[in-house]
Design a protein around this motif. Structure first.
Motif, PDB file in Angstrom:
ATOM      1  N   THR A  76       0.747  -1.218   0.048  1.00 13.44           N
ATOM      2  CA  THR A  76       0.141  -0.144   0.009  1.00 13.44           C
ATOM      3  C   THR A  76       0.774   1.196   0.083  1.00 13.44           C
ATOM      4  OG1 THR A  76      -1.876  -1.186   1.136  1.00 13.44           O
ATOM      5  CG2 THR A  76      -1.643   1.225   1.308  1.00 13.44           C
ATOM      6  N   THR A  77       0.766   2.312  -1.002  1.00  8.33           N
ATOM      7  CA  THR A  77       1.556   3.157  -1.171  1.00  8.33           C
ATOM      8  C   THR A  77       0.664   4.561  -1.503  1.00  8.33           C
ATOM      9  OG1 THR A  77       3.378   3.950  -2.665  1.00  8.33           O
ATOM     10  CG2 THR A  77       2.193   2.173  -3.640  1.00  8.33           C
ATOM     11  N   ASN A  78       1.825   5.616  -1.310  1.00  8.91           N
ATOM     12  CA  ASN A  78       0.881   6.683  -1.734  1.00  8.91           C
ATOM     13  C   ASN A  78       1.265   7.132  -3.327  1.00  8.91           C
ATOM     14  OD1 ASN A  78       3.711   8.063  -2.320  1.00  8.91           O
ATOM     15  ND2 ASN A  78       3.451   8.722  -0.021  1.00  8.91           N
ATOM     16  N   GLY A  79       2.134   6.185  -3.850  1.00 10.05           N
ATOM     17  CA  GLY A  79       2.319   6.112  -5.425  1.00 10.05           C
ATOM     18  C   GLY A  79       3.256   7.204  -6.026  1.00 10.05           C
ATOM     19  N   THR A  80       3.970   8.030  -5.214  1.00 11.07           N
ATOM     20  CA  THR A  80       4.618   9.072  -5.743  1.00 11.07           C
ATOM     21  C   THR A  80       5.822   8.627  -6.052  1.00 11.07           C
ATOM     22  OG1 THR A  80       5.432   9.716  -3.466  1.00 11.07           O
ATOM     23  CG2 THR A  80       3.544  10.769  -4.322  1.00 11.07           C
ATOM     24  N   HIS A  81       6.534   7.319  -5.730  1.00  5.18           N
ATOM     25  CA  HIS A  81       7.563   6.858  -6.276  1.00  5.18           C
ATOM     26  C   HIS A  81       7.675   5.495  -7.050  1.00  5.18           C
ATOM     27  CE1 HIS A  81      10.452   9.390  -3.892  1.00  5.18           C
ATOM     28  NE2 HIS A  81       9.604   9.328  -2.972  1.00  5.18           N
ATOM     29  N   LEU A  82       6.240   5.296  -7.171  1.00  6.34           N
ATOM     30  CA  LEU A  82       5.673   3.916  -7.890  1.00  6.34           C
ATOM     31  C   LEU A  82       6.287   3.946  -9.519  1.00  6.34           C
ATOM     32  CD1 LEU A  82       4.442   1.101  -7.750  1.00  6.34           C
ATOM     33  CD2 LEU A  82       2.230   2.277  -8.317  1.00  6.34           C
ATOM     34  N   ALA A  83       6.320   5.097 -10.039  1.00  4.91           N
ATOM     35  CA  ALA A  83       6.730   4.836 -11.543  1.00  4.91           C
ATOM     36  C   ALA A  83       7.971   4.459 -11.668  1.00  4.91           C
ATOM     37  CB  ALA A  83       6.525   6.289 -12.004  1.00  4.91           C
ATOM     38  N   ARG A  84       9.181   4.956 -10.801  1.00  3.38           N
ATOM     39  CA  ARG A  84      10.356   4.412 -11.059  1.00  3.38           C
ATOM     40  C   ARG A  84      10.810   3.035 -10.265  1.00  3.38           C
ATOM     41  NH1 ARG A  84      13.591   5.083  -6.245  1.00  3.38           N
ATOM     42  NH2 ARG A  84      12.526   6.419  -4.514  1.00  3.38           N
ATOM     43  N   ARG A  85       9.680   2.492  -9.347  1.00  4.91           N
ATOM     44  CA  ARG A  85       9.979   1.148  -8.786  1.00  4.91           C
ATOM     45  C   ARG A  85       9.186   0.043  -9.223  1.00  4.91           C
ATOM     46  NH1 ARG A  85      12.028   1.183  -2.817  1.00  4.91           N
ATOM     47  NH2 ARG A  85      13.196  -0.494  -3.857  1.00  4.91           N
ATOM     48  N   ALA A  86       8.136   0.515 -10.146  1.00  4.36           N
ATOM     49  CA  ALA A  86       7.209  -0.745 -10.417  1.00  4.36           C
ATOM     50  C   ALA A  86       7.848  -1.894 -10.993  1.00  4.36           C
ATOM     51  CB  ALA A  86       6.149  -0.100 -11.362  1.00  4.36           C
ATOM     52  N   GLU A  87       8.830  -1.433 -11.829  1.00 11.95           N
ATOM     53  CA  GLU A  87       9.518  -2.607 -12.838  1.00 11.95           C
ATOM     54  C   GLU A  87      10.067  -3.640 -11.828  1.00 11.95           C
ATOM     55  OE1 GLU A  87      12.555  -3.274 -16.430  1.00 11.95           O
ATOM     56  OE2 GLU A  87      12.276  -1.343 -15.498  1.00 11.95           O
ATOM     57  N   ALA A  88      10.820  -3.080 -10.770  1.00 10.82           N
ATOM     58  CA  ALA A  88      11.729  -4.021  -9.778  1.00 10.82           C
ATOM     59  C   ALA A  88      10.573  -4.843  -8.949  1.00 10.82           C
ATOM     60  CB  ALA A  88      12.339  -3.247  -8.982  1.00 10.82           C
ATOM     61  N   LEU A  89       9.277  -4.365  -8.876  1.00 12.77           N
ATOM     62  CA  LEU A  89       8.274  -4.938  -7.979  1.00 12.77           C
ATOM     63  C   LEU A  89       7.446  -6.012  -8.862  1.00 12.77           C
ATOM     64  CD1 LEU A  89       6.794  -1.905  -5.963  1.00 12.77           C
ATOM     65  CD2 LEU A  89       8.513  -3.593  -5.118  1.00 12.77           C
ATOM     66  N   ALA A  90       7.512  -5.777 -10.153  1.00 12.99           N
ATOM     67  CA  ALA A  90       6.363  -6.318 -10.968  1.00 12.99           C
ATOM     68  C   ALA A  90       6.595  -7.829 -10.795  1.00 12.99           C
ATOM     69  CB  ALA A  90       6.740  -5.974 -12.397  1.00 12.99           C
ATOM     70  N   THR A  91       7.584  -8.486 -10.719  1.00 13.10           N
ATOM     71  CA  THR A  91       7.994 -10.083 -10.574  1.00 13.10           C
ATOM     72  C   THR A  91       7.832 -10.525  -9.388  1.00 13.10           C
ATOM     73  OG1 THR A  91      10.249  -9.762 -10.631  1.00 13.10           O
ATOM     74  CG2 THR A  91       9.453 -10.194 -12.824  1.00 13.10           C
ATOM     75  N   ARG A  92       7.311  -9.502  -8.446  1.00  8.90           N
ATOM     76  CA  ARG A  92       7.662  -9.905  -6.998  1.00  8.90           C
ATOM     77  C   ARG A  92       6.187  -9.983  -6.381  1.00  8.90           C
ATOM     78  NH1 ARG A  92      12.849  -7.682  -8.038  1.00  8.90           N
ATOM     79  NH2 ARG A  92      14.420  -8.768  -6.822  1.00  8.90           N
ATOM     80  N   VAL A  93       5.807  -8.605  -6.273  1.00  5.96           N
ATOM     81  CA  VAL A  93       4.551  -8.248  -5.343  1.00  5.96           C
ATOM     82  C   VAL A  93       3.132  -8.690  -5.989  1.00  5.96           C
ATOM     83  CG1 VAL A  93       3.873  -6.049  -6.570  1.00  5.96           C
ATOM     84  CG2 VAL A  93       3.602  -6.562  -3.958  1.00  5.96           C
ATOM     85  N   ASP A  94       2.305  -9.200  -5.387  1.00  4.00           N
ATOM     86  CA  ASP A  94       1.046  -9.887  -5.998  1.00  4.00           C
ATOM     87  C   ASP A  94      -0.118  -8.737  -6.116  1.00  4.00           C
ATOM     88  OD1 ASP A  94       1.904 -12.416  -5.739  1.00  4.00           O
ATOM     89  OD2 ASP A  94       1.689 -12.297  -3.599  1.00  4.00           O
ATOM     90  N   ALA A  95       0.177  -7.515  -5.392  1.00  7.81           N
ATOM     91  CA  ALA A  95      -0.876  -6.589  -5.771  1.00  7.81           C
ATOM     92  C   ALA A  95      -0.372  -5.242  -5.143  1.00  7.81           C
ATOM     93  CB  ALA A  95      -2.196  -6.885  -4.914  1.00  7.81           C
ATOM     94  N   ILE A  96      -0.693  -4.075  -5.936  1.00  4.75           N
ATOM     95  CA  ILE A  96      -0.455  -2.877  -5.308  1.00  4.75           C
ATOM     96  C   ILE A  96      -1.730  -1.914  -4.972  1.00  4.75           C
ATOM     97  CG2 ILE A  96       0.442  -0.506  -6.103  1.00  4.75           C
ATOM     98  CD1 ILE A  96       2.717  -2.122  -5.603  1.00  4.75           C
ATOM     99  N   ARG A  97      -2.003  -1.350  -3.918  1.00  5.93           N
ATOM    100  CA  ARG A  97      -2.926  -0.600  -3.381  1.00  5.93           C
ATOM    101  C   ARG A  97      -2.356   0.694  -3.448  1.00  5.93           C
ATOM    102  NH1 ARG A  97      -4.959  -4.198   1.513  1.00  5.93           N
ATOM    103  NH2 ARG A  97      -4.637  -6.154   0.718  1.00  5.93           N
ATOM    104  N   ILE A  98      -2.872   1.873  -4.393  1.00  7.01           N
ATOM    105  CA  ILE A  98      -2.471   3.239  -4.313  1.00  7.01           C
ATOM    106  C   ILE A  98      -3.551   3.951  -3.709  1.00  7.01           C
ATOM    107  CG2 ILE A  98      -1.757   4.964  -5.534  1.00  7.01           C
ATOM    108  CD1 ILE A  98      -1.506   1.652  -7.166  1.00  7.01           C
ATOM    109  N   SER A  99      -3.044   4.897  -2.648  1.00  2.81           N
ATOM    110  CA  SER A  99      -3.991   5.691  -2.035  1.00  2.81           C
ATOM    111  C   SER A  99      -4.262   7.011  -2.663  1.00  2.81           C
ATOM    112  CB  SER A  99      -3.499   6.194  -0.560  1.00  2.81           C
ATOM    113  OG  SER A  99      -3.278   4.899   0.009  1.00  2.81           O
ATOM    114  N   LEU A 100      -5.615   7.487  -2.943  1.00  4.49           N
ATOM    115  CA  LEU A 100      -5.669   8.690  -3.437  1.00  4.49           C
ATOM    116  C   LEU A 100      -6.871   9.352  -2.723  1.00  4.49           C
ATOM    117  CD1 LEU A 100      -6.409   7.957  -7.455  1.00  4.49           C
ATOM    118  CD2 LEU A 100      -4.243   8.898  -6.126  1.00  4.49           C
ATOM    119  N   ASP A 101      -6.705  10.684  -2.717  1.00  2.00           N
ATOM    120  CA  ASP A 101      -7.734  11.417  -1.782  1.00  2.00           C
ATOM    121  C   ASP A 101      -8.636  12.346  -2.743  1.00  2.00           C
ATOM    122  OD1 ASP A 101      -6.954  10.746   0.806  1.00  2.00           O
ATOM    123  OD2 ASP A 101      -5.429  12.313   0.782  1.00  2.00           O
ATOM    124  N   GLY A 102      -8.652  12.065  -3.859  1.00  2.00           N
ATOM    125  CA  GLY A 102      -9.496  12.972  -4.995  1.00  2.00           C
ATOM    126  C   GLY A 102      -9.468  12.511  -6.221  1.00  2.00           C
TER     127      GLY A 102
END
Length: 325
Positions: free
Chosen positions: A146-172
């Motif tokens: 569960t992440t605020n997503g601000t660093h996700l664009a640069r880290r998604a590739e490294a997580l892609a073969t590992r994590v089973d799901a990403i939850r991004i928090s948005l307030d609007g």
């Protein structure tokens, strides 16, 4: 709250299963929900159709007779690049070092917990996050972040073969409504992260804290945004009067009935699955904070209690030691 349009969950995904009586229960790392199935599945990580799992009845984890929680939230750090006014974390907690993080990861991997959601603070600030996920996955856990997503664009590739799901928090659903809570530029960074996570084929969903000041138009627009982005759904979370959120409770907290009424129409008409986690459903949930202490939400999730350090896997037990059994 069951969505009427689960079309975005038709692909095969990784879940975690455990025998329950003559059948099995399944933890969904994307939604955080537990489902009861009439099938007998293997224990640990399993590949299943998201559509099939969504069609199985939900069951509150407390209704599953088990010695340990179905899932836990692990917050291995307090640090965050944002300052959300309803943050649940205790900023006074000290963070354990790298060796202790791996000790806890190994304990969770060796436990009978089905799902681990890595949160924070902001978990993407941890350089060793992919390695911690690897430890948990090797132990058979289903892992979400569960992440605020601000660093996700640069880290998604490294997580892609590992994590089973990403939850991004948005307030609007747009920068104007999101950034007034989280700061200028945070919406655009989060959207870029969502797009990259989807491009990397990571099962992705949006989470949003439901406040009294959240109007109906914003809720509808959030569901529309999710459909436009191609995420798997939106989960609205009832605000909990815990941590920084305690200061907002009088002005912003909805009752569960008010929240259900607010989302009733959307749950049957949205283009993506829309769910609500009521406050009552968060009662009894287990949190492992950055100092290695186990905490559990009190019934109704109106407060959280510190129990004891996580030193062995047996410390996770749901026993009368903490009043959870």
């Amino acid at each position: 709250m069951t969505p009427s349009s689960p079309a975005t969950t038709t692909t095969m995904r990784t879940f975690a299963a455990r025998k329950h009586g003559n059948a099995s229960v399944v933890h969904d790392p994307l939604t955080g929900l537990t489902h009861r199935t009439g099938l007998t599945l293997g224990s640990g990580r399993v590949r299943l159709s998201g559509t099939d799992v969504a069609s199985w009845p939900e069951i509150h984890p407390a209704a599953v007779q088990t010695k340990v929680p179905i899932s836990v939230c692990w917050s291995p750090l307090v640090r965050c690049n944002l300052a959300c006014p309803y943050c649940l974390d205790d900023k006074a907690v000290l963070e354990l070092g790298r060796a202790e993080r791996y000790r806890i990861a190994n304990l969770l991997a060796d436990s009978q917990v089905l799902g681990v959601d890595i949160s924070g603070g902001e978990p993407l600030l941890l350089r060793d996050l992919p390695d911690l996920i690897d430890v948990l996955v090797a132990g058979g856990r289903a892992v979400s972040v569960t992440t605020n997503g601000t660093h996700l664009a640069r880290r998604a590739e490294a997580l892609a073969t590992r994590v089973d799901a990403i939850r991004i928090s948005l307030d609007g659903p747009d920068a104007e409504r999101h950034d007034r809570w989280r700061g200028a530029g945070s919406f655009d960074h989060a959207i870029a992260g969502i797009r990259e996570a989807i491009a990397q084929d990571i099962p992705t969903q949006i989470q949003a804290v439901l406040l009294r000041s959240t109007d109906q138009a914003s809720i509808r627009a959030m569901a529309d945004l999710a459909a436009t982005l191609g995420v798997s759904g939106v989960t609205f979370l009832q605000m909990l009067p815990i941590g920084d959120g305690a200061a907002l409770a009088d002005d912003e907290q909805l009752t569960d009935n008010e929240a259900l009424a607010l989302l009733a129409e959307l749950s049957t008409t949205a283009a993506v699955p829309v769910r609500l986690r009521i406050r009552e459903a968060a009662g009894g949930f287990t949190v492992i904070r950055a100092d290695g202490q186990i905490w559990r939400n009190q019934p109704g999730a109106h407060a959280i209690s510190s129990l004891h350090p996580l030193l062995t896997a047996s410390d996770l037990a749901l026993t009368t030691r903490d009043g959870s059994a």
